[in-house]
Scaffold this motif. Structure first.
Motif, mmCIF file in Angstrom:
data_model
loop_
_atom_site.group_PDB
_atom_site.id
_atom_site.type_symbol
_atom_site.label_atom_id
_atom_site.label_comp_id
_atom_site.label_asym_id
_atom_site.label_seq_id
_atom_site.Cartn_x
_atom_site.Cartn_y
_atom_site.Cartn_z
ATOM 1 N N VAL A 50 76.448 -4.536 50.884
ATOM 2 C CA VAL A 50 75.748 -3.540 52.198
ATOM 3 C C VAL A 50 74.667 -3.238 52.515
ATOM 4 N N PHE A 51 74.137 -2.534 51.626
ATOM 5 C CA PHE A 51 72.970 -2.288 50.981
ATOM 6 C C PHE A 51 72.485 -2.810 49.912
ATOM 7 N N PRO A 52 71.112 -4.322 49.950
ATOM 8 C CA PRO A 52 70.777 -4.868 49.099
ATOM 9 C C PRO A 52 69.666 -3.962 48.092
ATOM 10 N N GLY A 53 69.428 -3.497 48.835
ATOM 11 C CA GLY A 53 67.338 -2.476 48.481
ATOM 12 C C GLY A 53 67.930 -1.446 47.507
ATOM 13 N N ILE A 54 69.388 -0.975 47.548
ATOM 14 C CA ILE A 54 70.230 -0.436 46.394
ATOM 15 C C ILE A 54 69.064 -1.048 44.786
ATOM 16 N N VAL A 55 68.958 -1.797 45.137
ATOM 17 C CA VAL A 55 68.112 -2.392 43.422
ATOM 18 C C VAL A 55 67.010 -1.546 43.112
ATOM 19 N N THR A 56 66.199 -2.565 44.701
ATOM 20 C CA THR A 56 65.026 -1.553 44.647
ATOM 21 C C THR A 56 64.856 -0.254 44.327
ATOM 22 N N ILE A 57 65.546 0.524 45.340
ATOM 23 C CA ILE A 57 65.490 2.069 44.790
ATOM 24 C C ILE A 57 65.447 2.660 43.509
ATOM 25 N N ALA A 58 66.811 1.657 42.341
ATOM 26 C CA ALA A 58 67.035 2.270 41.495
ATOM 27 C C ALA A 58 65.933 1.932 40.439
ATOM 28 N N ARG A 59 65.133 0.790 40.254
ATOM 29 C CA ARG A 59 63.916 0.354 39.776
ATOM 30 C C ARG A 59 63.292 1.234 40.170
#
Length: 271
Positions: A50-59
């Protein structure tokens, strides 16, 4: 995935529920760690679909932690850290960053998850000059946190309180604010508060994914508005640039222009 039979302090696995997703293990998965189970990977993949950007947020959150600790050690002279809601060990944990710059730094980690505590005690070793300790306590019990932390830290000396992606697990904003206030009230002038949390009002796709995650069976995590995150610093002196997307908090010189992410954070000094 880590084989449960080979995880640190494997006897504790009986108390670890691997049938439902767990936020610390999902976060570990997004950070590229291996301390997670199929149920966590499935939940993490469903979220990123749904939101691939969560990996960017986590890192980006982890990079923010590294930069704030670097500032605290190099520029503020802080040598004591109280990290509440530490999560599973990955790379650049609080004591690793601090003791790399100041080996005498002392760090207390706080969590109430048996898997987190088992891994932390087994994998996070202090420098010989400093100290690292672990407290089994809930973020909603600041009195216990302070009482036990005082056995390792001198709470009469400036200390940095780290609340990284933990206050979102406290549903009521007033309660979350009171926890931060209670902990900071026990620390002397010259102490610092570092907070970063997922922010609402920036990315509706992120909000949709988070709302779905909160119904997955994992412990809910509540996004907050930028004003609500900023309010955690009431009465303190915000360090420039204030409360901003974590990617924009003092980025490394020469790094690409940071993107805006729905994760805000800041660092403030207690006058």
């Amino acid at each position: 995935m880590t084989d449960p039979a080979t995880t640190p302090e494997a006897a504790l696995r009986q108390s670890i529920d691997t049938s439902v997703p767990h936020s610390a293990r999902i976060w570990n998965y997004w950070l590229g760690g291996k301390d997670n189970y199929p149920v966590d990977e499935e939940a993490g993949d469903a979220y990123t679909a749904v939101f691939p950007g969560i990996v960017t947020i986590a890192r980006s959150s982890r990079a923010f932690l590294r930069r704030t600790i670097t500032y605290l050690v190099r520029e503020a002279g802080i040598r004591q850290f109280l990290d509440v809601g530490t999560g599973l060990p990955t790379a650049d944990n609080t004591h690793e960053v601090a003791q790399r710059l100041a080996p005498e730094a002392r760090i207390v980690y706080v969590d109430n998850d048996p898997m987190v505590l088992a891994h932390a005690r087994a994998l996070l070793y202090s420098s010989t000059e400093g100290a690292t300790a672990y407290i089994d306590a809930d973020v909603t019990d600041p009195d216990r946190i302070l009482a036990v932390a005082g056995k390792t830290l001198d709470l009469g000396r400036p200390t940095a309180l780290i609340l990284s992606n933990i206050l979102g697990h406290v549903a009521d904003h007033e309660q979350a604010s009171s926890i931060a206030t209670r902990l900071m009230n026990a620390l002397p002038s010259g102490s610092y508060l570092s907070v970063n949390d997922g922010s609402r009002g920036i990315d509706p796709v992120f909000e949709q994914a988070q709302d779905a995650y909160n119904t997955s069976g994992a412990v809910p995590y509540n996004l907050r508005t930028i004003d609500e995150i900023t309010a955690f610093f009431d009465g303190l002196e915000l360090i420039e640039p204030g409360v901003v997307p974590v990617t924009q908090w003092r980025p490394e010189p020469g790094s690409p222009a940071p993107e805006v992410v729905a994760e805000h954070g800041g660092l403030a000094r207690k006058p």
